[in-house]
Enzyme design. Structure first.
Site, PDB file in Angstrom:
ATOM      1  N   THR A   1      12.411   0.194  -1.947  1.00 18.83           N
ATOM      2  CA  THR A   1      11.068   0.635  -2.184  1.00 18.83           C
ATOM      3  C   THR A   1      11.089   2.040  -2.742  1.00 18.83           C
ATOM      4  O   THR A   1      12.004   2.800  -2.532  1.00 18.83           O
ATOM      5  CB  THR A   1      10.163   0.292  -0.744  1.00 18.83           C
ATOM      6  OG1 THR A   1       8.874   0.981  -1.055  1.00 18.83           O
ATOM      7  CG2 THR A   1      10.938   1.278   0.236  1.00 18.83           C
TER       8      THR A   1
ATOM      9  N   THR B   1       7.393  -2.091  -2.676  1.00 19.55           N
ATOM     10  CA  THR B   1       8.636  -2.751  -2.558  1.00 19.55           C
ATOM     11  C   THR B   1       9.128  -4.105  -3.263  1.00 19.55           C
ATOM     12  O   THR B   1       8.396  -4.610  -3.875  1.00 19.55           O
ATOM     13  CB  THR B   1       8.605  -3.037  -0.850  1.00 19.55           C
ATOM     14  OG1 THR B   1       7.888  -4.242  -0.541  1.00 19.55           O
ATOM     15  CG2 THR B   1       8.316  -2.202   0.276  1.00 19.55           C
TER      16      THR B   1
END
Length: 601
Positions: free
Chosen positions: A430, A412
């Protein structure tokens, strides 16, 4: 290696837009790209009076800043930042992945869910091997089964329709320009490329990210991505249809179906994907006699509930000593924090999953944050570590779910933006593991580059049920969103409703602890955002007590061991970004462990 970069150097040399006046009509201008330091880079924070952008790469931050200066909204800036991150930080996020976005328009908070979904053909046992046991993590990641239906772009497009100020196509100009003209490989990208054991196995990725000898392009190498520019140009004209239909969609499907353990992702899955608009999940918290309203993402994120439980449990425990001493969290406080974490993560494993498939305990996720429930659970925190906690029964509800076994989580990037009109964004985005599924998508092999696909479905439980046959809430089901730890957070003054902070972090399941550290440091210990980000990291996932290596004195480690903790010192590479309100305007912080900066006016 440690190196301090003066703010004047960061502003004047690294990011030329700091001194560029508003251009009418606006055209994106590429900033200078000197080589930044690798490793930990000390940062003092950035102060601005009107607006600010915080992101994980200076080029991405600059793109968002230029959009704000051109009259764009906070949402506009976030779109531009994300599309540049997909180019310059491909290990963390991109158009092949998903995102959670919190938006504040000055009055109302909206939670935009762009989480990936499992294909219609997904099977509950698709991560179970022929031996009847869950697949090894890397084998699952590299399989076609790992790839979820991407959701970030379609979510951003929908959010832009509600909150955008500039035309959609304008927001793609920075990423298109950088993809065509090239960007300099950063130290972090080079390091991760060189170390990754799997990315070279994909011929398209090998050709793009590595030289003829299979070595990662060196720091400072100008990397062009004409395929990414081509896809973005189509998106500028067609919107998200350019990704979810036609040649790009066909290439995505082909890449998943040609992988080991071919996936079931289909053109219909891509065409049918729809983002969700959810109600933000908020809870009240009091620190230093001030009442706050902390708002975050509801399930399928587990982050807001886990942070709310940890803070709530701590509020019901009595301090036996100092909380914060000598510039560090004190041993007694670390004991109570990690015990509270064990209780929160036990509930997380038991209950949290996609709310379209799994009902909340007692019909309301807030049952997990109820004062009486947390007060009762807090009685389990004693002088010695419980080592592993068991889940509770909010509102006395019994469940037939089995707890999900602990699995690896990665990945992420986080973006925070506040604009001059009082609008704000907190977005965590992400593709899961570093470089996702390690499968690159291109529509034309004659063009170098493209984008990487996620491995987000490995956030589901590999085992659909426990040994007794009880189902796991976060098991794989067609169309389901996997549970996430992403924790984009907006903090408000409860009495006035005034926005006080936007923040969040990457880091897999540890996102919860990184973001909680930011909240505790700023609200309880009187630190500014940068000082709170700089603190050493810590936490527990309902197992060992985790401490950032070489950041705590041996006396702290020994004190925890005396209380029965199994202490594990390890790298905890957070990537916190935060922007907080000050009497003079805004102050931004970026994690010294990564390459992020904050820009504003």
């Amino acid at each position: 290696m440690q190196k301090t970069l003066p703010l004047s150097l960061i502003c004047l040399s690294l990011l030329s837009a700091c001194t560029v006046p508003l251009q009418t009509p606006w055209r994106y201008s590429v900033p200078e790209q000197p080589e930044a330091a690798s490793g930990r880079t000390d940062k003092s924070g950035w102060a601005y009076s009107r607006q600010a952008v915080a992101a994980a790469n200076p080029l991405a931050t600059d793109a968002g800043h230029q959009i704000l200066r051109a009259g764009g909204s906070a949402l506009d800036a976030a779109v531009a930042v994300q599309l540049v991150l997909g180019l310059v930080e491909p290990q963390s996020s991109g158009i092949g992945g998903g995102a959670f976005l919190l938006h504040f328009d000055g009055q109302k908070i909206t939670a935009h869910d762009g989480r990936e979904t499992a294909p219609a053909g997904a099977k509950g046992d698709m991560f179970v091997g022929d031996n009847g046991k869950p697949l090894p993590f890397d084998e699952a990641v590299l399989s076609g089964h790992a790839v979820g239906v991407p959701g970030a772009l379609r979510m951003l497009e929908a959010a832009h329709r509600q909150h955008g100020a500039l035309p959609w196509a304008k927001l793609l100009e920075p990423a298109i320009t950088l993809a065509e003209q090239g960007f300099k490989v950063s130290p972090r990208l080079h390091t991760l490329l060189q170390a990754d054991p799997h990315l070279r196995k994909d011929p398209l990725a090998l050709r793009f990210f590595y030289n003829a000898q299979g070595q990662a392009w060196p720091v400072g190498h100008v990397l062009r991505n004409p395929e990414y520019a081509h896809v973005l140009r189509r998106m500028a004209a067609e919107g998200s249809r350019a990704l979810h239909e036609g040649a790009v969609a066909q290439a995505i499907v082909q890449r998943t179906q040609s992988a080991p353990r071919p996936g079931s992702l289909s053109l219909q899955d891509l065409a049918n994907y729809q983002p969700r608009v959810r109600e933000a999940l908020c809870f009240d918290h009091t620190a230093q006699s001030r009442a706050y309203r902390i708002c975050g993402f509801p399930p399928p994120s587990s982050g807001q509930i886990a942070m709310g439980q940890i803070l709530g449990l701590l509020a019901h425990t009595s301090a036996q000593g100092a909380e914060f001493a000598g510039g560090l969290p004190a041993p007694d406080w670390l004991h109570r924090y990690t015990e509270a974490s064990r209780l929160a993560f036990a509930d997380r494993a038991q209950y949290l999953a996609d709310p379209d498939f799994v009902s909340a305990p007692a019909g309301d996720w807030r049952s997990l944050l109820a004062l009486d429930y947390l007060r009762e659970r807090s009685q389990l925190i004693g002088a010695q570590s419980m080592k592993i906690a068991t889940p509770g029964q909010p509102a006395g509800v019994k469940t037939s779910w089995a707890p999900m076994p602990q699995q690896t989580e990665y990945g992420t990037s986080h973006i925070s933006v506040v604009d001059a009109q009082g609008r704000a964004v907190a977005m965590t985005t992400t593709i899961e593991a570093a470089f996702g599924s390690r499968r690159m998508v291109t529509t034309d092999p004659s063009r170098a580059g493209g984008f990487l696909l996620n491995n987000e479905l490995t956030d589901f439980s590999f085992a659909p049920a426990d040994a007794q046959g009880r189902p796991i809430a976060n098991r794989v089901e067609p169309g389901k969103r996997p549970r996430s730890s992403m924790s984009p957070t907006l903090v408000f003054d409860k009495a006035t409703g005034q926005l006080l902070m936007s923040g969040g972090s990457p880091g897999g399941a540890l996102i919860i602890h990184y973001t909680a550290k930011l909240l505790v440091g700023t609200m309880h210990w009187g630190l500014n955002a940068q000082q709170a980000i700089n603190l050493p990291n810590f936490g527990s996932l309902n197992g060992p007590t985790l401490l950032e290596e070489k950041r705590f004195p041996i006396s702290t480690v020994d004190a925890l061991k005396t209380r029965g903790h199994e202490v594990r010192e390890m790298e905890m590479t957070s990537g916190l970004q935060a922007i907080e309100r000050t009497p003079q305007g805004w102050f931004g912080g970026a994690d010294p462990r990564r390459e992020g900066v904050v820009l504003g006016d």
